[in-house]
Each structure stands twice: as structure tokens, then as C-alpha cells.
Design an enzyme around this catalytic site. Structure first.
Site, PDB file in Angstrom:
ATOM      1  N   LYS A 178     -64.587 -38.226  44.846  1.00 18.90           N
ATOM      2  CA  LYS A 178     -64.932 -38.922  43.791  1.00 18.90           C
ATOM      3  C   LYS A 178     -65.961 -37.129  43.065  1.00 18.90           C
ATOM      4  CE  LYS A 178     -68.195 -41.601  42.642  1.00 18.90           C
ATOM      5  NZ  LYS A 178     -69.565 -40.697  42.851  1.00 18.90           N
ATOM      6  N   HIS A 208     -66.891 -44.553  48.360  1.00 20.61           N
ATOM      7  CA  HIS A 208     -67.087 -45.438  49.256  1.00 20.61           C
ATOM      8  C   HIS A 208     -67.842 -46.485  49.286  1.00 20.61           C
ATOM      9  CE1 HIS A 208     -70.920 -43.979  47.644  1.00 20.61           C
ATOM     10  NE2 HIS A 208     -72.039 -44.817  48.403  1.00 20.61           N
ATOM     11  N   ASP A 265     -70.093 -41.592  37.295  1.00 17.30           N
ATOM     12  CA  ASP A 265     -70.982 -41.494  39.079  1.00 17.30           C
ATOM     13  C   ASP A 265     -70.834 -42.987  39.559  1.00 17.30           C
ATOM     14  OD1 ASP A 265     -71.653 -39.862  40.601  1.00 17.30           O
ATOM     15  OD2 ASP A 265     -73.835 -40.407  40.500  1.00 17.30           O
ATOM     16  N   HIS A 270     -67.338 -47.233  41.744  1.00 15.93           N
ATOM     17  CA  HIS A 270     -68.293 -48.156  42.745  1.00 15.93           C
ATOM     18  C   HIS A 270     -67.576 -49.537  41.243  1.00 15.93           C
ATOM     19  CE1 HIS A 270     -68.600 -44.728  44.768  1.00 15.93           C
ATOM     20  NE2 HIS A 270     -69.860 -44.444  44.300  1.00 15.93           N
TER      21      HIS A 270
HETATM   22  C1  BG6 Z   1     -72.210 -41.762  44.674  1.00 12.13           C
HETATM   23  C2  BG6 Z   1     -73.631 -41.160  43.804  1.00 12.13           C
HETATM   24  O1  BG6 Z   1     -71.184 -42.211  44.413  1.00 12.13           O
HETATM   25  O2  BG6 Z   1     -73.122 -43.078  45.245  1.00 12.13           O
HETATM   26  C3  BG6 Z   1     -74.881 -40.912  44.152  1.00 12.13           C
HETATM   27  O3  BG6 Z   1     -73.100 -40.142  43.279  1.00 12.13           O
HETATM   28  C4  BG6 Z   1     -74.871 -42.207  43.793  1.00 12.13           C
HETATM   29  O4  BG6 Z   1     -75.303 -40.653  42.214  1.00 12.13           O
HETATM   30  C5  BG6 Z   1     -74.597 -43.371  45.419  1.00 12.13           C
HETATM   31  O5  BG6 Z   1     -76.344 -41.922  44.934  1.00 12.13           O
HETATM   32  C6  BG6 Z   1     -75.203 -44.168  46.142  1.00 12.13           C
HETATM   33  O6  BG6 Z   1     -74.577 -44.653  46.939  1.00 12.13           O
HETATM   34  P1  BG6 Z   1     -75.219 -45.958  48.111  1.00 12.13           P
HETATM   35  O7  BG6 Z   1     -74.159 -45.893  48.971  1.00 12.13           O
HETATM   36  O8  BG6 Z   1     -76.374 -45.049  48.706  1.00 12.13           O
HETATM   37  O9  BG6 Z   1     -75.532 -46.855  47.350  1.00 12.13           O
END
Ligand code: BG6
Length: 517
Positions: A178, A208, A265, A270
Site C-alpha cells: 500500500k 498488514h 494511510d 486498515h
Molecule cells: C502503516 C502506516 O501502514 O501502518 C504507518 O503506513 C503506520 O503510518 C503503520 O505507522 C502502523 O502499523 P502498526 O502495525 O504499527 O499498527
């Protein structure tokens, strides 16, 4: 007889219902474009190292980095090592590291230069001769602006071919990072472009969040227990909050963030994915397309926001100090915080608001889903203040940190009065099964090598997610009006007001004592 409640026992494992039966992946060559970048160092290399430590890789597995520069495999390994030491879930052991380093190789060159692909072809052929059987995974860990170029070159040099993936033929899969596009039109164009080179079964659009244990547990909790589903609807649920709060800022990614902002983002991918898992109907099976069909279906039922909705039910914020970060415009209007209310026009969810919020530099790092159940009718509790004292039950799915599930409900305080108080019943993931929780990227890389696309996004749901946030992007990009909030707080007060107008409130974010989190 025991006079105390026995201590919690380690969860009993009942069975494995995963479609791929947790088999080891085939020997494979994993090619990482953008191998010297941040993601490769922070996430991909540590994930592959941990998969190896856990015995998840078949022999031989080759990891070929592709990036600018003229590094050797040894130099590439030496550069990755401190990053893996810093970000790995498990400790780096010198002997195991040597084994990992022996799997690494490197091709230095520009993405538009044919020589890069000729060198890569040679490495892939050498890997095949060692036993990878022609299985290939290409990870595009690069800015989306070069996806088309890389795919065109891979195609031109016959390193990829369009073929439905099935057992018995050499695997050829591409993982796309992404942001998948920057709006609906560009995401569609990107999908068209990728679809020109590859079959849908070869395209792994990574999000992710879907690899996180607790996100995957949403379906098991809902559909593996008969007690939740009967309550999981508009008759019992008052509202749902989904929060992804971070205490960090943009971490030096100013130029990227100026192009992206929090809606692209975090919310477009997510949070809408988490919302889909919380709200989807029961799938026919745990197979990839059965789950993805249901997710797509519920996203189609999400009501599209009107311009009026954007004005009333979407709040944007920016942390004070963002404009002083490197690569950020001094008058930037890019939001680092957003809160949006969505409604779902379905039999199950009609009338239940879903509040999504995400932000940087907030009071704490916390990702969770809070299902707020309806209040009880106040027939038994007639005191005037009963309404404000009796807080309705809340089921919390804690995605991170301290992964787990808790239920807040009302109980009687011991004593002769009918005094009530809130209590919490909590299941903590790490303790419940006494097993370490692996990182999302470990799970997703393994799944892709195994050919299991369940936790990857299909084209239709990516498209739909863009459709849903498009009105917000349009209005916010056309009109200034970002609210500045203080770092370390819960975000702009206008987000609380938005909830408050409907008689609802966010779970409060609290600054953690240092060292916790
Ligand atoms: C990413 C974003 O996809 O996810 C980031 O680009 C963000 O900005 C991150 O910090 C957060 O991931 P996690 O797994 O730490 O919650």
C-alpha cells in the site's frame, strides 16, 4: 475443596481449520524490490528471519534484494543485520544469522534498466538450479509510481507470466504494498495495469493489519462461539468504535505523508478492513474467496457519505509541529488525524453508527474495536442518576498492544446496598495460549509463499474502500480547515463533539507512563 478460583489455565487447542493446513511453503525465490528501503529493513527482513528461526522455510529459499547501488550479497547482509537485530521478535543468534545470510543475494541497478532484469534472471535461474523449482514471489516494496515500470520489465524479460495459480505449476506471485493508488481513479488504473500482466490469483495486495493475530481472531470469536452472534446486530449494539491511535509522529516520512495523509494511510485500508471483519456475515468456509466475498458484500452495504455527511460526521486534525517536520509544507492541510462515522444499510446493522478514528502523536498507542451494547431499560434502577451510573456493557477487541479481549459489565459491589460498579473480564492473548504472537508480516509472507490469499485484499474490496472515502478526500482537499491538536492528547475536541451530538463518546486515550505501551 479449593477455596479460591483456580488460576487461569493455558488455552486448550481444539483444532486447525485453516484452509492451507499450515503446510510449509515450497522452496521459493523471494525478490524484494526496494530492498534497501525502510520497510525491508524494519519488517520484511526481520519477518523472514523469524520464519526461518521457526522452521517455516523450505530449503532452498532465496531472498534476492533489488535496489539502486552496486552492493554485493555480503554487503547487503551486513546492512540488514543491525536492522534485524533491532526489529526482530526473536534474538539474533550468530549461527542462525549465518544461515539466513547464506540465503540472501542482491541485484544492484535502476528499475528502468534492462541490465537489472538480466542480472535478476541469472540469479533466479541459479536459484532454480539449486532447487526453488521456478517458484517466485516478487515483493514491490517501492513507491507505487514505479509499479508499472517494474511489472513491464519483469514481463518483458519473461520473469513473470500471466497464469492462474494452481498446485503443481511453478508459482509466480506479486505482493503489492500500500498505498494501493491514491484515489478511486488511480486505484482502478493500477488494478487495470496489474491485471494486464497477472491473473487475480497472482496478485497479493497486502494490508498488514489482516496479518495481525487479533484481527484474524475477530472471525473466530464471532463465528466459533454461539453467544456473540445473537447479540451482534442492531437489536443489541448501540454503536461501534474502531480506533488506531499511534503515539509516534510521521517518523521522517514527510514527503510520503504529505502525499498520503491519515485517511489514505490507515482508514482506507486498515480500518475499513477491520470494520468489514467485524460486520460481515458468516462465510461459507474459511477459504480465501468465501471470506473475501462476504467482506466485499458488507463494504457494498456501507452508506456512501454525502457532502453534508462529510461536514457533520468527518473530523480532521493535524498535530502541532507537523508543519515543521522535514518535507512538510509550512501551511500543510494534510490530516494526521481523522474521525469518520459510517452507517451500514443492511438488515443486521441499519441505524448502528460505526465511528472510525486514526491519528498520529496521540496520547497512547492503541488499536482496538469497542462494541457498545445498548443500555438496560431502567425499570429496576429507578434512582435519578441511574442512567449515568449504569454504563452499558462494552466488548473490546484489543488489536494492539496487549492483545486480547475484554468485556466490561456491571456488577454488584459487595455490601448490604444495591451498589453497582463496572467490572472487567479480560483474556490476554499472550498468556491464554502461552505462545508468542508472530508479527503480521511473518504470517502474510508465509501465506503468500503457500499460495493462500485469504488475508490479502481482493480488487473489489480495494475499489469499494476507495469509493467510500472518496467524498472525504474530495471535500478536505478542496477546502482548508484542519484542526490543530496538541501532541500527546486524544486529538481534536471536535471529534468528541461529533460523537457527543449523538450521545456517544470515544474511549479515552491515556498517556502511558514511560516504558509502557
Ligand atoms: C502503516 C502506516 O501502514 O501502518 C504507518 O503506513 C503506520 O503510518 C503503520 O505507522 C502502523 O502499523 P502498526 O502495525 O504499527 O499498527
Amino acid at each position: 475443596m479449593a477455596d479460591t478460583i483456580p488460576p487461569p489455565v493455558v488455552g486448550e487447542i481444539l483444532g486447525d481449520f485453516s484452509a492451507t493446513k499450515r503446510r510449509k511453503p515450497e522452496p521459493t525465490s523471494i525478490v524484494i524490490f526496494g530492498a534497501t528501503g525502510d520497510l525491508a529493513g524494519r519488517k520484511l527482513a526481520p519477518a523472514l528471519y523469524n520464519i526461518m528461526l521457526d522452521g517455516g522455510l523450505s530449503d532452498p529459499t532465496m531472498i534476492i534484494g533489488v535496489s539502486r547501488g552496486d552492493q554485493t550479497a555480503q554487503k547487503f547482509a551486513a546492512e540488514l543485520r543491525p536492522k534485524v537485530e533491532q526489529f526482530s521478535r526473536q534474538k539474533v543468534d550468530p549461527a542462525k544469522w549465518d544461515k539466513f545470510a547464506s540465503m540472501l543475494d542482491f541485484v544492484g541497478g535502476e528499475f528502468n534498466d534492462d541490465k537489472t532484469y538480466l542480472a535478476l534472471k541469472e540469479k533466479l535461474e541459479a536459484a532454480k538450479a539449486k532447487g526453488t523449482r521456478g517458484n517466485r514471489v516478487f515483493y514491490l516494496s517501492t513507491p507505487p509510481s514505479v509499479f508499472a515500470l517494474i511489472l513491464e520489465k519483469l514481463h518483458q524479460h519473461k520473469l513473470i507470466e500471466c497464469a492462474v495459480q494452481r498446485p503443481g505449476v511453478p508459482a509466480c506471485r506479486v505482493i503489492v504494498e500500500k498505498p494501493f493508488g491514491r484515489d478511486l481513479a488511480s486505484a482502478r488504473a493500477l488494478n487495470e495495469m496489474i491485471g494486464g500482466y497477472l491473473d487475480e490469483s497472482q496478485i497479493y495486495r497486502i494490508d498488514h493489519y489482516l496479518g495481525k493475530e487479533t484481527v484474524q481472531n475477530i472471525l473466530v470469536l464471532r463465528f466459533g462461539n454461539s453467544i456473540f452472534e445473537p447479540l451482534w446486530n442492531r437489536n443489541h449494539v448501540e454503536y461501534v468504535e474502531i480506533t488506531a491511535a499511534e503515539d509516534i509522529g510521521i517518523e521522517g516520512r514527510g514527503a510520503f505523508y504529505e502525499q498520503t495523509g491519515v485517511v489514505r494511510d490507515i482508514i482506507q485500508n486498515h480500518l475499513l478492513q477491520v470494520m468489514a471483519l467485524v460486520t460481515m456475515e458468516v462465510p461459507a468456509s474459511f477459504k480465501a474467496d468465501d471470506i473475501r466475498d462476504e467482506k466485499s458484500q458488507v463494504l457494498r452495504s456501507v452508506r456512501e457519505l454525502t457532502l453534508n455527511d462529510v461536514a457533520n460526521f468527518a473530523v480532521r486534525g493535524q498535530y502541532r509541529g507537523y508543519r515543521e517536520e522535514n518535507g512538510v509544507a509550512p501551511n500543510s492541510q494534510v490530516p494526521t488525524y481523522a474521525a469518520i462515522r459510517f452507517m451500514i444499510d443492511s438488515w443486521r446493522w441499519q441505524g448502528v453508527p460505526f465511528y472510525l478514528r486514526a491519528g498520529k502523536k496521540l496520547a497512547e498507542r492503541l488499536t482496538e474495536v469497542n462494541i457498545h451494547f445498548r443500555a438496560v431499560p431502567l425499570v429496576l434502577f429507578k434512582e435519578e442518576a441511574a442512567g449515568s451510573v449504569l454504563q452499558p456493557a462494552v466488548l473490546t477487541l484489543r488489536i494492539q498492544p496487549k492483545e486480547g479481549i475484554s468485556l466490561r459489565f456491571v456488577a454488584k459491589v459487595p455490601g448490604e446496598h444495591i451498589q453497582v460498579g463496572n467490572v472487567m473480564m479480560t483474556m490476554n492473548y499472550a498468556d491464554a495460549f502461552n505462545r508468542p504472537i508472530s508479527e503480521a508480516y511473518e504470517r502474510l509472507l508465509l501465506d503468500c509463499m503457500r499460495g493462500d490469499a485469504t488475508l490479502f485484499n481482493r480488487r473489489d474490496s480495494v475499489d469499494r474502500a476507495w469509493e467510500l472515502i472518496q467524498p472525504v478526500l474530495q471535500v478536505w482537499e478542496a477546502t482548508p480547515g484542519v484542526h490543530i491538536y496538541e501532541p500527546g492528547t486524544g486529538g481534536p475536541p471536535s471529534a468528541d463533539e461529533m460523537m457527543g451530538r449523538e450521545g456517544h463518546s470515544w474511549r479515552e486515550l491515556q498517556r502511558q507512563p514511560s516504558g509502557q505501551g
